[in-house]
Write an enzyme that holds these catalytic residues in place. Structure first.
Site, PDB file in Angstrom:
ATOM      1  N   CYS A  38      30.817  10.124  17.122  1.00 43.71           N
ATOM      2  CA  CYS A  38      30.277  11.234  17.907  1.00 43.71           C
ATOM      3  C   CYS A  38      28.787  11.047  18.185  1.00 43.71           C
ATOM      4  O   CYS A  38      27.973  11.095  17.266  1.00 43.71           O
ATOM      5  CB  CYS A  38      30.565  12.521  17.138  1.00 43.71           C
ATOM      6  SG  CYS A  38      29.495  13.890  17.514  1.00 43.71           S
ATOM      7  N   CYS A  41      26.440  13.947  17.254  1.00 36.32           N
ATOM      8  CA  CYS A  41      26.274  14.019  15.795  1.00 36.32           C
ATOM      9  C   CYS A  41      25.113  13.140  15.354  1.00 36.32           C
ATOM     10  O   CYS A  41      24.330  13.516  14.481  1.00 36.32           O
ATOM     11  CB  CYS A  41      27.535  13.563  15.074  1.00 36.32           C
ATOM     12  SG  CYS A  41      28.978  14.584  15.427  1.00 36.32           S
TER      13      CYS A  41
END
Length: 118
Positions: A38, A41
């Site tokens: 991600c 993230c």
């Protein structure tokens, strides 16, 4: 620190030790539900670490890799990563999905824990 010891206010947790690490903490816990694949993230991680360092002693940052910890991911009904939670004695008091810059995260965390501090 330079001593290679894990910082007490930043830890990783998973399905097996989450209760011990996050729910029994004596300060509010910011949970970062993230995944290795991600992009957002990876952007939010340094911001969270800065906030955790700034607020050391007042909060604890617990990072959970949702791919490795499906039970936690299910329990918190994670639909998007990153998902950030603030837990107080295991109870979710705040929740937000998506990446945000450090000042915004800090403000959100401080609002969440100020409600608790009274």
């Amino acid at each position: 620190g330079h001593c290679k010891q894990p910082l007490p206010w930043m830890v990783d947790a998973g399905d097996d030790d989450f209760t011990e690490v996050a729910e029994r903490a004596d300060v509010p816990v910011v949970v970062d539900l993230w995944a290795t694949w991600c992009g957002p993230c990876r952007m939010v991680s340094p911001a969270l670490e800065k906030v955790a360092t700034d607020l050391a002693g007042r909060i604890k940052l617990v990072k959970v890799d949702v791919d490795k910890n499906p039970r936690l991911s299910q329990r918190f009904e994670v639909q998007a990563v990153p998902t950030l939670l603030v837990l107080d004695k295991g109870r979710t008091v705040a929740r937000q999905a998506g990446a945000a810059p450090a000042p915004a995260i800090r403000q959100w965390v401080e609002q969440s824990i100020t409600a608790r501090e009274g």
